[in-house]
Scaffold this motif. Sequence first.
Motif, PDB file in Angstrom:
ATOM      1  N   ALA A   1     -10.082  13.926  20.570  1.00  0.00           N
ATOM      2  CA  ALA A   1      -9.497  12.588  20.545  1.00  0.00           C
ATOM      3  C   ALA A   1     -10.546  11.492  20.573  1.00  0.00           C
ATOM      4  CB  ALA A   1      -8.544  12.425  21.736  1.00  0.00           C
ATOM      5  N   ALA A   2     -11.590  11.658  21.373  1.00  0.00           N
ATOM      6  CA  ALA A   2     -12.625  10.620  21.462  1.00  0.00           C
ATOM      7  C   ALA A   2     -13.318  10.417  20.125  1.00  0.00           C
ATOM      8  CB  ALA A   2     -13.652  10.991  22.532  1.00  0.00           C
ATOM      9  N   ALA A   3     -13.587  11.503  19.410  1.00  0.00           N
ATOM     10  CA  ALA A   3     -14.232  11.399  18.099  1.00  0.00           C
ATOM     11  C   ALA A   3     -13.310  10.727  17.088  1.00  0.00           C
ATOM     12  CB  ALA A   3     -14.643  12.786  17.611  1.00  0.00           C
ATOM     13  N   ILE A   4     -12.043  11.093  17.104  1.00  0.00           N
ATOM     14  CA  ILE A   4     -11.076  10.482  16.195  1.00  0.00           C
ATOM     15  C   ILE A   4     -10.976   8.985  16.465  1.00  0.00           C
ATOM     16  CG2 ILE A   4      -8.610  10.344  15.639  1.00  0.00           C
ATOM     17  CD1 ILE A   4      -8.463  13.359  15.977  1.00  0.00           C
ATOM     18  N   ALA A   5     -10.927   8.613  17.755  1.00  0.00           N
ATOM     19  CA  ALA A   5     -10.830   7.204  18.120  1.00  0.00           C
ATOM     20  C   ALA A   5     -12.073   6.427  17.700  1.00  0.00           C
ATOM     21  CB  ALA A   5     -10.622   7.074  19.629  1.00  0.00           C
ATOM     22  N   ALA A   6     -13.235   7.060  17.784  1.00  0.00           N
ATOM     23  CA  ALA A   6     -14.481   6.378  17.425  1.00  0.00           C
ATOM     24  C   ALA A   6     -14.624   6.208  15.917  1.00  0.00           C
ATOM     25  CB  ALA A   6     -15.674   7.152  17.980  1.00  0.00           C
ATOM     26  N   VAL A   7     -14.163   7.183  15.173  1.00  0.00           N
ATOM     27  CA  VAL A   7     -14.353   7.187  13.720  1.00  0.00           C
ATOM     28  C   VAL A   7     -13.296   6.364  12.988  1.00  0.00           C
ATOM     29  CG1 VAL A   7     -14.179   8.704  11.706  1.00  0.00           C
ATOM     30  CG2 VAL A   7     -15.641   9.343  13.623  1.00  0.00           C
ATOM     31  N   SER A   8     -12.086   6.308  13.531  1.00  0.00           N
ATOM     32  CA  SER A   8     -10.973   5.670  12.813  1.00  0.00           C
ATOM     33  C   SER A   8     -11.244   4.233  12.372  1.00  0.00           C
ATOM     34  CB  SER A   8      -9.686   5.757  13.642  1.00  0.00           C
ATOM     35  OG  SER A   8      -9.851   5.113  14.884  1.00  0.00           O
ATOM     36  N   PRO A   9     -11.856   3.366  13.205  1.00  0.00           N
ATOM     37  CA  PRO A   9     -12.125   2.006  12.700  1.00  0.00           C
ATOM     38  C   PRO A   9     -13.198   1.978  11.621  1.00  0.00           C
ATOM     39  CG  PRO A   9     -13.073   2.284  14.889  1.00  0.00           C
ATOM     40  CD  PRO A   9     -12.229   3.478  14.627  1.00  0.00           C
ATOM     41  N   ILE A  10     -14.092   2.950  11.620  1.00  0.00           N
ATOM     42  CA  ILE A  10     -15.161   2.991  10.630  1.00  0.00           C
ATOM     43  C   ILE A  10     -14.610   3.355   9.259  1.00  0.00           C
ATOM     44  CG2 ILE A  10     -17.301   4.177   9.953  1.00  0.00           C
ATOM     45  CD1 ILE A  10     -17.933   4.483  12.905  1.00  0.00           C
ATOM     46  N   ILE A  11     -13.715   4.339   9.215  1.00  0.00           N
ATOM     47  CA  ILE A  11     -13.144   4.753   7.928  1.00  0.00           C
ATOM     48  C   ILE A  11     -11.870   3.978   7.614  1.00  0.00           C
ATOM     49  CG2 ILE A  11     -14.138   7.053   8.192  1.00  0.00           C
ATOM     50  CD1 ILE A  11     -11.276   8.071   8.736  1.00  0.00           C
TER      51      ILE A  11
ATOM     52  N   ALA B   1      -8.933   3.905   9.120  1.00  0.00           N
ATOM     53  CA  ALA B   1      -7.712   4.708   9.165  1.00  0.00           C
ATOM     54  C   ALA B   1      -6.570   3.880   9.744  1.00  0.00           C
ATOM     55  CB  ALA B   1      -7.938   5.947  10.025  1.00  0.00           C
ATOM     56  N   LYS B   2      -5.363   4.188   9.339  1.00  0.00           N
ATOM     57  CA  LYS B   2      -4.194   3.513   9.869  1.00  0.00           C
ATOM     58  C   LYS B   2      -3.976   3.941  11.324  1.00  0.00           C
ATOM     59  CE  LYS B   2      -1.827   3.320   5.383  1.00  0.00           C
ATOM     60  NZ  LYS B   2      -0.633   3.750   4.619  1.00  0.00           N
ATOM     61  N   ASP B   3      -3.344   3.052  12.087  1.00  0.00           N
ATOM     62  CA  ASP B   3      -3.080   3.360  13.487  1.00  0.00           C
ATOM     63  C   ASP B   3      -2.241   4.625  13.639  1.00  0.00           C
ATOM     64  OD1 ASP B   3      -4.522   1.212  14.290  1.00  0.00           O
ATOM     65  OD2 ASP B   3      -2.819  -0.059  14.800  1.00  0.00           O
ATOM     66  N   GLU B   4      -1.263   4.794  12.764  1.00  0.00           N
ATOM     67  CA  GLU B   4      -0.413   5.969  12.871  1.00  0.00           C
ATOM     68  C   GLU B   4      -1.192   7.239  12.551  1.00  0.00           C
ATOM     69  OE1 GLU B   4       2.978   6.154  10.385  1.00  0.00           O
ATOM     70  OE2 GLU B   4       1.869   6.276   8.516  1.00  0.00           O
TER      71      GLU B   4
ATOM     72  N   GLY C   1      -0.317   2.722  22.465  1.00  0.00           N
ATOM     73  CA  GLY C   1      -0.272   1.631  21.498  1.00  0.00           C
ATOM     74  C   GLY C   1      -0.316   2.120  20.071  1.00  0.00           C
ATOM     75  N   LEU C   2      -1.116   3.137  19.824  1.00  0.00           N
ATOM     76  CA  LEU C   2      -1.194   3.708  18.475  1.00  0.00           C
ATOM     77  C   LEU C   2       0.053   4.518  18.150  1.00  0.00           C
ATOM     78  CD1 LEU C   2      -4.920   4.910  18.498  1.00  0.00           C
ATOM     79  CD2 LEU C   2      -3.995   2.856  17.437  1.00  0.00           C
ATOM     80  N   GLY C   3       0.555   5.246  19.137  1.00  0.00           N
ATOM     81  CA  GLY C   3       1.733   6.092  18.902  1.00  0.00           C
ATOM     82  C   GLY C   3       2.969   5.299  18.535  1.00  0.00           C
ATOM     83  N   LEU C   4       3.053   4.067  18.994  1.00  0.00           N
ATOM     84  CA  LEU C   4       4.209   3.230  18.666  1.00  0.00           C
ATOM     85  C   LEU C   4       4.242   2.856  17.189  1.00  0.00           C
ATOM     86  CD1 LEU C   4       4.234   0.902  21.799  1.00  0.00           C
ATOM     87  CD2 LEU C   4       6.007   2.553  21.164  1.00  0.00           C
ATOM     88  N   ASN C   5       3.137   3.076  16.481  1.00  0.00           N
ATOM     89  CA  ASN C   5       3.093   2.781  15.045  1.00  0.00           C
ATOM     90  C   ASN C   5       3.494   3.979  14.183  1.00  0.00           C
ATOM     91  OD1 ASN C   5       2.071   0.014  14.965  1.00  0.00           O
ATOM     92  ND2 ASN C   5       0.213   0.855  15.842  1.00  0.00           N
ATOM     93  N   VAL C   6       3.756   5.103  14.816  1.00  0.00           N
ATOM     94  CA  VAL C   6       4.049   6.327  14.059  1.00  0.00           C
ATOM     95  C   VAL C   6       5.483   6.330  13.559  1.00  0.00           C
ATOM     96  CG1 VAL C   6       4.220   8.844  14.169  1.00  0.00           C
ATOM     97  CG2 VAL C   6       2.332   7.667  15.306  1.00  0.00           C
ATOM     98  N   ASN C   7       5.634   6.586  12.271  1.00  0.00           N
ATOM     99  CA  ASN C   7       6.948   6.713  11.646  1.00  0.00           C
ATOM    100  C   ASN C   7       7.175   8.186  11.338  1.00  0.00           C
ATOM    101  OD1 ASN C   7       9.145   6.804   9.841  1.00  0.00           O
ATOM    102  ND2 ASN C   7       8.732   4.709   9.165  1.00  0.00           N
TER     103      ASN C   7
END
Length: 347
Positions: free
Chosen positions: A151-161, A163-166, A311-317
């Motif tokens: 999870a920590a790696a995903i959280a760190a990388v997501s703004p760089i690439i 990625a959508k919050d969901e 906060g991110l999970g609330l964006n999941v459809n």
Amino acid sequence: MAPPLHESVPLNDSKQKKTPVPSSLWLGGIAFTFAIALLGYGLACLPAFDRVGPLACAILIAVAYRQFWGYPEPLRSGIQFSAKQLLRLAIILYGLKLNVDIVLHQGLGLLVYDAGVIVFSIALTMLIAKWLKADTSLSLLLGVGTGVCGAAAIAAVSPIIRAKDEDTAIGVGIIALVGTIFAIAYTVLRPFLPVSAVAYGMWSGISLHEIAHVALAAAPAGQDGLAVGLLAKLGRVLLLVPLCFLLMFWMKRSGSVQGETKIAFPWFLLGFLGMSLFGSYVLGKQLPVSAAFHTVVAQLTTFVLTMAMVGLGLNVNLRALRTKAAKPLIAMSITSLLLSVLSYLLI
């Protein structure tokens, strides 16, 4: 026309008009993520759910809330604060878990394995994803989570690439679920494997997803096995920083950033590295602290990260999840299985 309550408005929509948000609603949004994080911790105390952990449980509750009651639109500003700012704070605090001194003095040899694991995990996940025509962004997040530190790696990388919050929330949930299954499988296989405790710990450390998964799987091997497992895992955490900068370089060279748009420098990674150095060379040496202090900080880090995941999970459809997550999940699962088999043959 105002957006429907159940729809999520893009965070980076430059055309969206910004209106002042009452501080009460901002605080209410943060309190909302805090409450669901607490519920996640409560759910994680129940049988079966205790294996998954509070992070995944909180995401599950947040996703369920979104599907039944929609997005709490009036609280959006506070929820976004948790999803963005608290997420970066959690990554910075996560740096205290990395003892740079131990890795550099005792784990340099393991860093070679760790680097190979990261390259293998990302490359194979993306290769299988391309073959399956899976979602590229989610597949990359899962490849990074598998290779580095969940999870920590995903959280760190997501703004760089970008990625959508969901995608970030889905990726964290999948990593938590699959990693837990693999960790439990390791503990079941442990009595039947013809390897030493140290070798088993090394295998766990270089192949499992989260630090918690490594601890769960390596604990039956005793103190020596657990120590080697955590050391191998910390080496992968250390490599998160150079990986992020490589991804920034790749994003620019690949043309993913168009026009005058620039990738925001991930300052939180410097905070992560700074906290790692502070925890390695100051805390416990120049500044004496108790074991209880480290425990409290670790619990605080996990809770802040859990609030961010809410906060991110609330964006999941879920409608999109059914069609979007299946193929990346298959790609990541195949990669995890092959990683476990090949790393076992190498130890």
